[in-house]
Design a protein around this motif. Structure first.
Motif, mmCIF file in Angstrom:
data_model
loop_
_atom_site.group_PDB
_atom_site.id
_atom_site.type_symbol
_atom_site.label_atom_id
_atom_site.label_comp_id
_atom_site.label_asym_id
_atom_site.label_seq_id
_atom_site.Cartn_x
_atom_site.Cartn_y
_atom_site.Cartn_z
ATOM 1 N N ASP A 223 0.862 -1.260 -0.058
ATOM 2 C CA ASP A 223 0.002 0.106 -0.093
ATOM 3 C C ASP A 223 0.743 1.301 0.048
ATOM 4 O OD1 ASP A 223 1.097 -0.167 2.445
ATOM 5 O OD2 ASP A 223 -1.081 0.236 3.638
ATOM 6 N N ALA A 224 2.191 1.143 -0.150
ATOM 7 C CA ALA A 224 3.096 2.343 -0.307
ATOM 8 C C ALA A 224 2.780 3.308 -1.429
ATOM 9 C CB ALA A 224 4.455 1.748 -0.215
ATOM 10 N N LYS A 225 2.770 4.551 -1.204
ATOM 11 C CA LYS A 225 2.252 5.435 -2.296
ATOM 12 C C LYS A 225 3.708 6.112 -2.778
ATOM 13 C CE LYS A 225 -2.401 6.464 -1.048
ATOM 14 N NZ LYS A 225 -3.413 7.522 -0.553
ATOM 15 N N ARG A 226 4.693 6.080 -2.222
ATOM 16 C CA ARG A 226 6.072 6.848 -2.756
ATOM 17 C C ARG A 226 7.314 5.784 -2.425
ATOM 18 N NH1 ARG A 226 9.673 10.826 -0.407
ATOM 19 N NH2 ARG A 226 10.797 11.815 -2.027
ATOM 20 N N LEU A 227 7.855 5.627 -3.247
ATOM 21 C CA LEU A 227 9.139 4.906 -2.985
ATOM 22 C C LEU A 227 10.386 5.659 -3.539
ATOM 23 C CD1 LEU A 227 10.816 2.367 -2.359
ATOM 24 C CD2 LEU A 227 10.218 1.340 -4.530
ATOM 25 N N ASP A 228 11.336 5.825 -2.739
ATOM 26 C CA ASP A 228 12.449 6.814 -3.168
ATOM 27 C C ASP A 228 13.809 5.908 -3.083
ATOM 28 O OD1 ASP A 228 14.299 8.609 -3.576
ATOM 29 O OD2 ASP A 228 13.836 9.925 -2.076
ATOM 30 N N LEU A 229 14.479 5.528 -4.214
ATOM 31 C CA LEU A 229 15.473 4.846 -4.264
ATOM 32 C C LEU A 229 16.583 5.404 -4.854
ATOM 33 C CD1 LEU A 229 13.963 1.330 -5.719
ATOM 34 C CD2 LEU A 229 15.049 1.799 -3.387
ATOM 35 N N SER A 230 16.411 6.942 -4.854
ATOM 36 C CA SER A 230 17.563 7.870 -5.493
ATOM 37 C C SER A 230 18.987 7.691 -4.675
ATOM 38 C CB SER A 230 17.018 9.115 -5.437
ATOM 39 O OG SER A 230 16.976 9.578 -4.118
ATOM 40 N N SER B 292 16.446 8.066 -9.417
ATOM 41 C CA SER B 292 17.493 9.168 -9.971
ATOM 42 C C SER B 292 18.672 8.653 -9.236
ATOM 43 C CB SER B 292 16.957 10.644 -9.463
ATOM 44 O OG SER B 292 15.898 10.828 -10.229
ATOM 45 N N ASP B 293 19.732 9.347 -10.042
ATOM 46 C CA ASP B 293 21.128 9.293 -9.455
ATOM 47 C C ASP B 293 21.605 8.021 -9.002
ATOM 48 O OD1 ASP B 293 21.830 12.343 -9.306
ATOM 49 O OD2 ASP B 293 19.865 12.026 -8.362
ATOM 50 N N ASN B 294 21.454 6.853 -9.840
ATOM 51 C CA ASN B 294 21.958 5.918 -9.642
ATOM 52 C C ASN B 294 23.051 5.239 -10.790
ATOM 53 O OD1 ASN B 294 20.701 4.130 -7.378
ATOM 54 N ND2 ASN B 294 19.182 5.213 -8.077
ATOM 55 N N LEU B 295 23.492 4.037 -11.051
ATOM 56 C CA LEU B 295 23.946 3.525 -12.200
ATOM 57 C C LEU B 295 23.549 2.651 -13.179
ATOM 58 C CD1 LEU B 295 27.227 2.803 -9.934
ATOM 59 C CD2 LEU B 295 26.748 4.742 -10.938
ATOM 60 N N ILE B 296 21.988 2.861 -13.120
ATOM 61 C CA ILE B 296 21.166 2.343 -14.012
ATOM 62 C C ILE B 296 21.560 2.317 -15.706
ATOM 63 C CG2 ILE B 296 18.906 1.771 -14.589
ATOM 64 C CD1 ILE B 296 17.969 2.782 -12.029
ATOM 65 N N THR C 9 4.298 9.585 -11.199
ATOM 66 C CA THR C 9 5.541 10.200 -11.447
ATOM 67 C C THR C 9 6.641 9.170 -11.238
ATOM 68 O OG1 THR C 9 4.827 12.367 -10.343
ATOM 69 C CG2 THR C 9 7.279 12.071 -10.338
ATOM 70 N N LEU C 10 7.556 9.334 -12.479
ATOM 71 C CA LEU C 10 8.763 8.293 -12.527
ATOM 72 C C LEU C 10 9.927 9.072 -12.641
ATOM 73 C CD1 LEU C 10 10.126 5.376 -12.568
ATOM 74 C CD2 LEU C 10 9.296 5.465 -14.960
ATOM 75 N N ARG C 11 10.920 9.048 -12.027
ATOM 76 C CA ARG C 11 12.043 9.684 -12.069
ATOM 77 C C ARG C 11 13.266 8.670 -12.345
ATOM 78 N NH1 ARG C 11 10.879 14.943 -10.347
ATOM 79 N NH2 ARG C 11 9.284 14.961 -8.605
ATOM 80 N N LEU C 12 13.990 9.095 -13.384
ATOM 81 C CA LEU C 12 15.175 8.030 -14.119
ATOM 82 C C LEU C 12 16.517 9.237 -14.137
ATOM 83 C CD1 LEU C 12 13.264 5.690 -16.275
ATOM 84 C CD2 LEU C 12 14.465 5.042 -13.954
ATOM 85 N N LYS C 13 16.381 10.247 -13.730
ATOM 86 C CA LYS C 13 17.350 11.113 -13.944
ATOM 87 C C LYS C 13 18.623 10.786 -13.519
ATOM 88 C CE LYS C 13 18.507 16.019 -12.565
ATOM 89 N NZ LYS C 13 17.942 17.285 -11.889
ATOM 90 N N ARG D 163 1.917 10.699 -15.385
ATOM 91 C CA ARG D 163 1.850 12.057 -15.801
ATOM 92 C C ARG D 163 3.219 12.790 -15.907
ATOM 93 N NH1 ARG D 163 -2.592 10.258 -15.155
ATOM 94 N NH2 ARG D 163 -4.629 11.229 -14.581
ATOM 95 N N PHE D 164 4.251 12.582 -15.172
ATOM 96 C CA PHE D 164 5.503 13.174 -15.227
ATOM 97 C C PHE D 164 6.719 12.109 -15.409
ATOM 98 C CE2 PHE D 164 9.512 14.632 -13.434
ATOM 99 C CZ PHE D 164 9.645 15.740 -13.755
ATOM 100 N N LEU D 165 7.494 12.135 -16.574
ATOM 101 C CA LEU D 165 8.699 11.136 -16.743
ATOM 102 C C LEU D 165 9.751 11.967 -16.701
ATOM 103 C CD1 LEU D 165 9.949 8.374 -17.134
ATOM 104 C CD2 LEU D 165 9.155 8.597 -19.405
ATOM 105 N N ASP D 166 11.094 11.636 -16.010
ATOM 106 C CA ASP D 166 12.123 12.373 -16.026
ATOM 107 C C ASP D 166 13.490 11.541 -16.658
ATOM 108 O OD1 ASP D 166 14.506 14.109 -16.027
ATOM 109 O OD2 ASP D 166 14.036 14.602 -13.859
ATOM 110 N N LEU D 167 13.823 11.669 -17.754
ATOM 111 C CA LEU D 167 14.807 10.904 -18.433
ATOM 112 C C LEU D 167 15.985 11.670 -18.594
ATOM 113 C CD1 LEU D 167 12.808 9.089 -21.065
ATOM 114 C CD2 LEU D 167 13.614 7.963 -18.824
ATOM 115 N N SER D 168 16.052 12.985 -17.958
ATOM 116 C CA SER D 168 17.424 13.895 -18.247
ATOM 117 C C SER D 168 18.655 13.249 -17.671
ATOM 118 C CB SER D 168 17.266 15.224 -17.855
ATOM 119 O OG SER D 168 16.759 15.155 -16.486
ATOM 120 N N GLN D 169 19.676 13.701 -18.139
ATOM 121 C CA GLN D 169 20.829 13.452 -17.789
ATOM 122 C C GLN D 169 21.611 11.942 -17.563
ATOM 123 O OE1 GLN D 169 22.232 15.632 -14.013
ATOM 124 N NE2 GLN D 169 20.706 16.998 -14.401
ATOM 125 N N ASN D 170 20.957 11.595 -18.984
ATOM 126 C CA ASN D 170 21.384 10.084 -19.206
ATOM 127 C C ASN D 170 22.511 10.236 -20.533
ATOM 128 O OD1 ASN D 170 20.078 7.658 -17.536
ATOM 129 N ND2 ASN D 170 18.658 9.314 -17.766
#
Length: 604
Positions: free
Chosen positions: A57-64, A88-92, A108-112, A131-138
């Protein structure tokens, strides 16, 4: 005492059950779980892989800020309520197909700031609510066809600071609700027109730090809902095709830090809804008069940090809603009131950073110094010496008429000038003027047209009128107008051209030979011819004779050559004897001569 012990035991039991419940609810080790907010925070925990057993039931997960390298297939499948995921800010460097399958509520999905080079088709499968997708700085090189096809509700796509060299024509297929797209700092060498045409709901497009040199016609076709276009830091951009912005309904346009040497009037004329225009930090030298009139709703113009030398009268004519002008840090010496449609609507004016000449042309600004908003930057006088380095706010009302003055334009030599010349002559009329500021010179032709600096009849840089190769129809009066902000002066001259007979030779002079005679009435004359060709009868006769002699010489040489050639071949037989048999008549009869015949032919 007994009751107190029972209460304590019950409290510890409840706490123990609560802690076990949290653990059973799926909070991985090294992560922080906030049950009330339904958040799982695993940021900066040096994780090498995605933990398991997250709460469903988690609504937000931060693995940056971890060391994640891959995202496996259906990695988050059990988290149906998840709305925000930050990787964001991983080595993916690799995301498997259907990695986000099951996250039907994700917004919201952040892969920055990862190491993605390519995104396989199907990676974003199942993200229909995103609604929001961040693919910047790859390090993404290309967007393939149908990469985002299932993201029908995506509104913002951040794709800047990648190594993009190509965007496939159908890469954005399915993004019918995308409103904002950012393509900053990529290696694109041209506008991906076909790919952008899929985004018919786009309202804001930002493209910074690109190496594109031109905007071609129909560069943004089908983007009818685009309201804001931001182009910045394109050092090679020096040209906008006349129809490059056609079809757009922009309200805001920024083309700054580029290499435009002139305001792109032809490209801008289509933008009738434009309210904000920023052309700052381009090497633009002049804003011409009456060429921005199609921008009926324009309210703000920014052209800071350019190479502006002048703003011509009527530059903002027709702009009834114009309220802000920012031309700070240019090379302007003045700004005349006649440049505006109505200065009463002007609210903000930035003139600081210019070498302003404080004379009567700027008096209208100084008198409005208390009403105008200079945005905190007061204009400063650079000349004359009496007011150098003084800010506009320092002047009192009393000293304005004495300091902010001009000397009206005055034509220096007012002696009558009249030239009576023959057709084909070149005529020069002088018009020298003086004034402060230095006046501009305009000539009006005998047909009541303004004479341009080019053409057969032209105005030279020193203000002299030149009529080259005068023709009869050039006869009439010409008027010189010298004007500045303080006043005008005029001078009328006369030109009378006499036609010459057709059989009379008209002298022709080269441009190097044009001189100014000493006789005053003819002091403006030189040479030109009325006929369409610059040759007299003598020249034609000589040319014809030379051509005829050349032809005869060529024929004689040919005959001589043939003679010697035939002699070198030895004895030639000049006759031939031919035997023949005549055809029999249709009636079948024949005569003695029907058996044959012979005749001799002489060869010439």
């Amino acid at each position: 005492m007994f009751v107190e012990s029972v209460v304590r035991w019950g409290a510890w039991s409840l706490l123990l059950q609560y802690g076990l419940g949290v653990a059973a609810g799926g909070c991985p080790s090294r992560c922080v779980c906030r049950l009330e907010a339904k958040e799982v925070i695993c940021s900066g925990k040096h994780l090498n892989s995605v933990p398991e057993s997250f709460s469903s039931d988690a609504k937000r997960l931060d693995l940056s800020y971890n060391k994640l390298k891959t995202v496996g297939r259906r990695q988050f499948f059990g988290m149906q309520q998840l709305q925000e995921l930050d990787l964001s800010d991983n080595l993916i460097s690799m995301i498997e197909v259907e990695a986000f399958q099951g996250l039907q509520n994700l917004r919201t999905l952040r892969l920055k700031n990862n190491r993605l080079k390519i995104i396989p088709v199907g990676v974003f499968s199942g993200l229909s609510s995103l609604r929001f997708l961040d693919l910047s700085q790859n390090e993404i090189l290309v967007f393939l066809d149908y990469t985002f096809k299932e993201m029908v509700n995506l509104q913002t796509l951040e794709a800047g600071e990648n190594d993009l060299v190509f965007i496939s024509q159908r890469a954005f297929f399915g993004l019918q609700n995308l409103q904002e797209l950012n393509l900053d700092r990529s290696n694109l060498s041209s506008i991906p027109t076909e790919a952008l045409s899929q985004l018919q709901g786009l309202t804001r497009l930002r493209m910074l730090h690109l190496t594109i040199s031109t905007l071609p016609n129909n560069a943004f076709r089908k983007l009818h809902r685009l309201h804001s276009l931001l182009i910045k830091n394109w050092p090679l951009l020096d040209y906008l095709a006349s129809n490059s912005l056609i079809g757009l309904n922009l309200t805001s346009l920024v083309i700054s830090n580029c290499n435009l040497s002139a305001v792109p009037y032809a490209a801008l004329r289509h933008l009738v809804y434009l309210r904000f225009l920023d052309l700052s930090y381009n090497p633009i030298t002049v804003i011409q008069g009456s060429l921005l009139g199609d921008l009926l709703r324009l309210q703000e113009l920014h052209l800071a940090g350019g190479s502006l030398l002048r703003i011509e009268p009527g530059a903002f004519r027709g702009l009834a809603y114009f309220r802000m002008l920012n031309v700070t840090s240019n090379h302007l010496t003045t700004l005349e009131e006649s440049a505006f449609h109505s200065v009463g609507n002007l609210q903000v004016l930035r003139l600081d950073g210019n070498p302003l000449a404080c004379d009567c042309r700027l008096l209208w600004v100084v008198r409005r110094r208390l009403r105008l908003n200079f945005d905190g930057y007061q204009p400063t006088c650079a000349s004359p010496d009496a007011v150098r380095q003084r800010e506009f706010r320092d002047f009192s009302e009393k000293e304005l008429p004495r300091l902010f003055t001009c000397r009206p334009a005055r034509i220096l030599d007012r002696r009558p000038q009249e030239a009576r010349v023959e057709e084909g002559t070149t005529v020069l009329f002088s018009c020298k003027a003086d004034g402060d500021p230095f006046p501009s010179i305009t000539w009006i032709s005998s047909h009541k047209n303004v004479v341009s600096p080019t053409g057969r009849i032209r105005v030279l840089p020193n203000g002299t009128l030149e009529v080259r190769f005068a023709q009869v129809q050039d006869s009439g009066t010409y008027q010189c107008l010298a004007g500045n902000a303080a006043g005008n002066d005029s001078l009328t001259v006369g030109l009378y051209v006499k036609g010459v007979p057709r059989n009379r030779t008209i002298p022709f002079f080269s441009e190097e030979g044009w001189t100014e005679p000493s006789n005053p009435p003819a002091a403006n004359t030189s040479a030109q011819m009325a006929k369409p060709y610059p040759f007299d009868a003598k020249t034609l006769i000589i040319a014809t004779t030379m051509g005829f002699l050349s032809f005869l010489s060529s024929v004689a040489i040919c005959f001589v050559f043939m003679f010697f050639w035939s002699q070198s071949k030895g004895q030639i037989k000049h006759t031939a004897t031919i035997d023949f048999v005549p055809r029999s008549s249709m009636g079948g009869g024949g005569g003695d001569g029907a058996d044959g015949g012979r005749f001799t032919m002489k060869l010439i």
